[in-house]
Design a protein around this motif. Structure first.
Motif, PDB file in Angstrom:
ATOM      1  N   ASN A 218       0.801  -1.223   0.000  1.00 23.75           N
ATOM      2  CA  ASN A 218       0.000   0.000   0.000  1.00 23.75           C
ATOM      3  C   ASN A 218       0.835   1.275   0.000  1.00 23.75           C
ATOM      4  OD1 ASN A 218      -2.713  -1.142   0.145  1.00 23.75           O
ATOM      5  ND2 ASN A 218      -2.178  -1.800   2.211  1.00 23.75           N
ATOM      6  N   SER A 219       2.071   1.199   0.491  1.00 20.05           N
ATOM      7  CA  SER A 219       2.861   2.419   0.654  1.00 20.05           C
ATOM      8  C   SER A 219       3.378   2.935  -0.688  1.00 20.05           C
ATOM      9  CB  SER A 219       4.048   2.162   1.579  1.00 20.05           C
ATOM     10  OG  SER A 219       4.918   3.281   1.589  1.00 20.05           O
ATOM     11  N   PRO A 220       3.174   4.215  -0.986  1.00 25.61           N
ATOM     12  CA  PRO A 220       3.721   4.776  -2.223  1.00 25.61           C
ATOM     13  C   PRO A 220       5.244   4.784  -2.233  1.00 25.61           C
ATOM     14  CG  PRO A 220       2.833   6.517  -0.829  1.00 25.61           C
ATOM     15  CD  PRO A 220       2.409   5.220  -0.219  1.00 25.61           C
ATOM     16  N   PHE A 221       5.876   4.844  -1.049  1.00 21.52           N
ATOM     17  CA  PHE A 221       7.337   4.800  -0.991  1.00 21.52           C
ATOM     18  C   PHE A 221       7.859   3.436  -1.455  1.00 21.52           C
ATOM     19  CE2 PHE A 221       6.585   8.098   2.352  1.00 21.52           C
ATOM     20  CZ  PHE A 221       7.279   9.125   1.739  1.00 21.52           C
ATOM     21  N   THR A 222       7.236   2.381  -0.985  1.00 20.91           N
ATOM     22  CA  THR A 222       7.667   1.037  -1.374  1.00 20.91           C
ATOM     23  C   THR A 222       7.418   0.795  -2.856  1.00 20.91           C
ATOM     24  OG1 THR A 222       7.014   0.299   0.844  1.00 20.91           O
ATOM     25  CG2 THR A 222       7.530  -1.409  -0.771  1.00 20.91           C
ATOM     26  N   ILE A 223       6.270   1.215  -3.329  1.00 21.70           N
ATOM     27  CA  ILE A 223       5.935   1.040  -4.745  1.00 21.70           C
ATOM     28  C   ILE A 223       6.922   1.803  -5.624  1.00 21.70           C
ATOM     29  CG2 ILE A 223       4.176   1.521  -6.504  1.00 21.70           C
ATOM     30  CD1 ILE A 223       2.082   1.092  -4.265  1.00 21.70           C
ATOM     31  N   ALA A 224       7.316   3.002  -5.192  1.00 17.91           N
ATOM     32  CA  ALA A 224       8.270   3.795  -5.969  1.00 17.91           C
ATOM     33  C   ALA A 224       9.641   3.115  -6.015  1.00 17.91           C
ATOM     34  CB  ALA A 224       8.394   5.196  -5.371  1.00 17.91           C
ATOM     35  N   GLU A 225      10.062   2.518  -4.896  1.00 17.69           N
ATOM     36  CA  GLU A 225      11.361   1.846  -4.895  1.00 17.69           C
ATOM     37  C   GLU A 225      11.370   0.619  -5.800  1.00 17.69           C
ATOM     38  OE1 GLU A 225      13.315   3.054  -0.573  1.00 17.69           O
ATOM     39  OE2 GLU A 225      12.931   0.960  -1.058  1.00 17.69           O
ATOM     40  N   LEU A 226      10.243  -0.047  -5.918  1.00 19.41           N
ATOM     41  CA  LEU A 226      10.179  -1.205  -6.812  1.00 19.41           C
ATOM     42  C   LEU A 226      10.442  -0.802  -8.263  1.00 19.41           C
ATOM     43  CD1 LEU A 226       7.100  -3.167  -5.403  1.00 19.41           C
ATOM     44  CD2 LEU A 226       9.504  -3.801  -5.245  1.00 19.41           C
ATOM     45  N   ARG A 227      10.092   0.426  -8.617  1.00 20.66           N
ATOM     46  CA  ARG A 227      10.309   0.894  -9.990  1.00 20.66           C
ATOM     47  C   ARG A 227      11.783   1.102 -10.297  1.00 20.66           C
ATOM     48  NH1 ARG A 227       5.840   4.712  -8.673  1.00 20.66           N
ATOM     49  NH2 ARG A 227       3.900   3.793  -9.456  1.00 20.66           N
ATOM     50  N   THR A 228      12.585   1.247  -9.268  1.00 20.39           N
ATOM     51  CA  THR A 228      14.017   1.501  -9.496  1.00 20.39           C
ATOM     52  C   THR A 228      14.887   0.384  -8.932  1.00 20.39           C
ATOM     53  OG1 THR A 228      14.088   2.830  -7.453  1.00 20.39           O
ATOM     54  CG2 THR A 228      13.696   4.002  -9.520  1.00 20.39           C
ATOM     55  N   PHE A 229      14.299  -0.757  -8.701  1.00 15.43           N
ATOM     56  CA  PHE A 229      15.033  -1.921  -8.204  1.00 15.43           C
ATOM     57  C   PHE A 229      15.367  -2.797  -9.404  1.00 15.43           C
ATOM     58  CE2 PHE A 229      15.447  -6.003  -5.896  1.00 15.43           C
ATOM     59  CZ  PHE A 229      16.339  -5.604  -4.915  1.00 15.43           C
ATOM     60  N   LEU A 230      16.645  -2.853  -9.770  1.00 18.95           N
ATOM     61  CA  LEU A 230      17.043  -3.444 -11.045  1.00 18.95           C
ATOM     62  C   LEU A 230      17.926  -4.664 -10.852  1.00 18.95           C
ATOM     63  CD1 LEU A 230      18.080  -0.092 -12.773  1.00 18.95           C
ATOM     64  CD2 LEU A 230      15.812  -1.135 -12.724  1.00 18.95           C
ATOM     65  N   SER A 231      17.838  -5.581 -11.811  1.00 12.31           N
ATOM     66  CA  SER A 231      18.693  -6.762 -11.798  1.00 12.31           C
ATOM     67  C   SER A 231      18.957  -7.208 -13.224  1.00 12.31           C
ATOM     68  CB  SER A 231      18.039  -7.900 -11.013  1.00 12.31           C
ATOM     69  OG  SER A 231      18.817  -9.076 -11.115  1.00 12.31           O
ATOM     70  N   LEU A 232      20.219  -7.491 -13.543  1.00 17.38           N
ATOM     71  CA  LEU A 232      20.577  -8.036 -14.843  1.00 17.38           C
ATOM     72  C   LEU A 232      20.550  -9.558 -14.845  1.00 17.38           C
ATOM     73  CD1 LEU A 232      23.524  -5.662 -15.806  1.00 17.38           C
ATOM     74  CD2 LEU A 232      21.134  -5.543 -16.529  1.00 17.38           C
ATOM     75  N   GLY A 233      20.285 -10.136 -13.673  1.00 14.95           N
ATOM     76  CA  GLY A 233      20.203 -11.589 -13.545  1.00 14.95           C
ATOM     77  C   GLY A 233      18.974 -11.970 -12.752  1.00 14.95           C
ATOM     78  N   PRO A 234      19.097 -12.950 -11.857  1.00 16.09           N
ATOM     79  CA  PRO A 234      17.967 -13.331 -11.010  1.00 16.09           C
ATOM     80  C   PRO A 234      17.528 -12.162 -10.134  1.00 16.09           C
ATOM     81  CG  PRO A 234      19.705 -14.990 -10.941  1.00 16.09           C
ATOM     82  CD  PRO A 234      20.271 -13.800 -11.650  1.00 16.09           C
ATOM     83  N   ILE A 235      16.274 -12.186  -9.704  1.00 17.99           N
ATOM     84  CA  ILE A 235      15.730 -11.080  -8.934  1.00 17.99           C
ATOM     85  C   ILE A 235      16.478 -10.876  -7.621  1.00 17.99           C
ATOM     86  CG2 ILE A 235      13.962 -12.591  -7.958  1.00 17.99           C
ATOM     87  CD1 ILE A 235      13.778  -8.783  -8.564  1.00 17.99           C
ATOM     88  N   TRP A 236      16.999 -11.970  -7.008  1.00 19.96           N
ATOM     89  CA  TRP A 236      17.679 -11.807  -5.722  1.00 19.96           C
ATOM     90  C   TRP A 236      18.969 -11.015  -5.848  1.00 19.96           C
ATOM     91  CZ3 TRP A 236      22.574 -13.835  -5.459  1.00 19.96           C
ATOM     92  CH2 TRP A 236      22.899 -14.859  -6.361  1.00 19.96           C
ATOM     93  N   MET A 237      19.481 -10.839  -7.074  1.00 20.76           N
ATOM     94  CA  MET A 237      20.677 -10.038  -7.289  1.00 20.76           C
ATOM     95  C   MET A 237      20.347  -8.554  -7.476  1.00 20.76           C
ATOM     96  SD  MET A 237      22.791 -12.561  -9.879  1.00 20.76           S
ATOM     97  CE  MET A 237      24.159 -11.387 -10.003  1.00 20.76           C
TER      98      MET A 237
END
Length: 325
Positions: A218-237
């Motif tokens: 629900n938090s707009p802060f968390t949702i915004a961070e997901l937009r800039t969370f990047l990975s060139l491999g598996p998501i855990w990286m």
């Protein structure tokens, strides 16, 4: 998943989030006295929402759902910053999932101006606000690494919070033997991988029995961070993009992992419980339908003799020899 990322946005409350904006405008939740908090007046809150870069929402407990203490348990998880002005500290309140409801982010607190030691008082107040149905305040799980050690020390030894998360080893088959003497959450390469994977799958998975996602943000802060969370491999990286943050993602990942851990009762997982409930509900529906329209010789495809448990007077060869009785 390769090349994993979310669309980037410069605004936390982008134009396509009007529903969320409206929900925030309807805040604040009226906090009962005695928790060291005060509720903002609607006009005051609307003025804060109008500030640029959404800075008006910083250092405020965003309550998306008030406590429902008689029905639920809560987890208060925290990613602690390494210093005032250097990073951000994020506190999530997550409702532990049940058979009927998924896990949900019900409150969020984000700050870049409170040091690690002082943050313990905030965790204490938030944890006691979200009192659980087990007659205890919420399980508080601050990250112990780095500056978090000061938070955990203050919370346990100086404030005396009664329900700090007890660290469990992740590789022990016997859950009873996995409990350690340490408190707080310990982030390592292994545990970070597990919680990021858990967060990712909880956000995308939809329970087939309830039709709801396993975890609702629900938090707009968390949702915004997901937009800039990047990975060139598996998501855990994944890592935060240059100039971006991942504190809200990590606090949420810690919280959902612990919430799902608390949801397991005995040897039955929450998914197994939901499947069992769904099957029981289907049987009850069939029973009610049958009670409403009882089976009679007129509405079933069996003969009267079969219905009454009597031998068929016509016999198996009735069609070839209809005169045999």
């Amino acid at each position: 998943m390769s090349n994993f990322s979310w669309p980037r946005s410069d605004s936390l409350l982008s134009p396509d989030q009007e529903e969320l904006r409206q929900a925030l405008a309807e805040l604040p939740y009226r906090v009962a006295p005695g928790y060291g908090m005060r509720s903002l007046k609607p006009a005051e809150w609307n003025n804060l929402l109008a500030l640029p870069n959404d800075e008006g929402m910083m250092d405020k407990l965003l309550v998306f759902e008030p406590p429902r203490s008689k029905k639920h348990r809560y987890v208060v998880s925290a990613d602690i910053s390494n210093g005032v002005g250097l990073d951000r500290s994020s506190i999530d309140v997550i409702r532990v999932p049940t058979i009927r409801e998924p896990a949900e982010q019900v409150a969020h607190f984000l700050t870049d101006s409170i040091d690690a030691g002082d943050l313990a008082a905030y965790l204490d107040a938030i944890g006691r606000l979200y009192f659980g149905n087990d007659d205890l305040p919420a399980v508080v799980a601050p990250e112990f690494n780095g500056s978090g050690a000061a938070t955990v020390n203050t919370l346990q030894k100086h404030i005396g919070y009664p329900n700090v998360y007890v660290w469990r080893t992740l590789d022990n088959r016997d859950q009873a033997k996995s409990v350690t003497s340490k408190v707080g959450w310990y982030t390592s390469n292994q545990s970070r991988r597990i919680i990021i994977e858990t967060l990712y799958h909880s956000l995308k998975a939809v329970d087939p029995h309830t039709g709801l996602p396993d975890y609702r943000l629900n938090s707009p802060f968390t949702i915004a961070e997901l937009r800039t969370f990047l990975s060139l491999g598996p998501i855990w990286m994944g890592e935060a993009a240059e100039g971006a943050f991942d504190d809200c993602i990590l606090s949420s990942a810690i919280g959902i992992f612990i919430a799902q851990e608390l949801a397991v009762t005995g040897k039955e997982t929450i998914h197994e419980s939901r499947r069992r409930l769904s099957e029981e509900s289907a049987r009850l529906t069939d029973q009610r339908r049958q009670d409403k329209h009882p089976t009679t010789p007129q509405n079933c495809d069996i003969t009267y003799s079969e219905l009454m448990g009597q031998p068929d007077p016509y016999g198996a060869d009735w069609e070839t020899n209809p005169h045999v009785l």
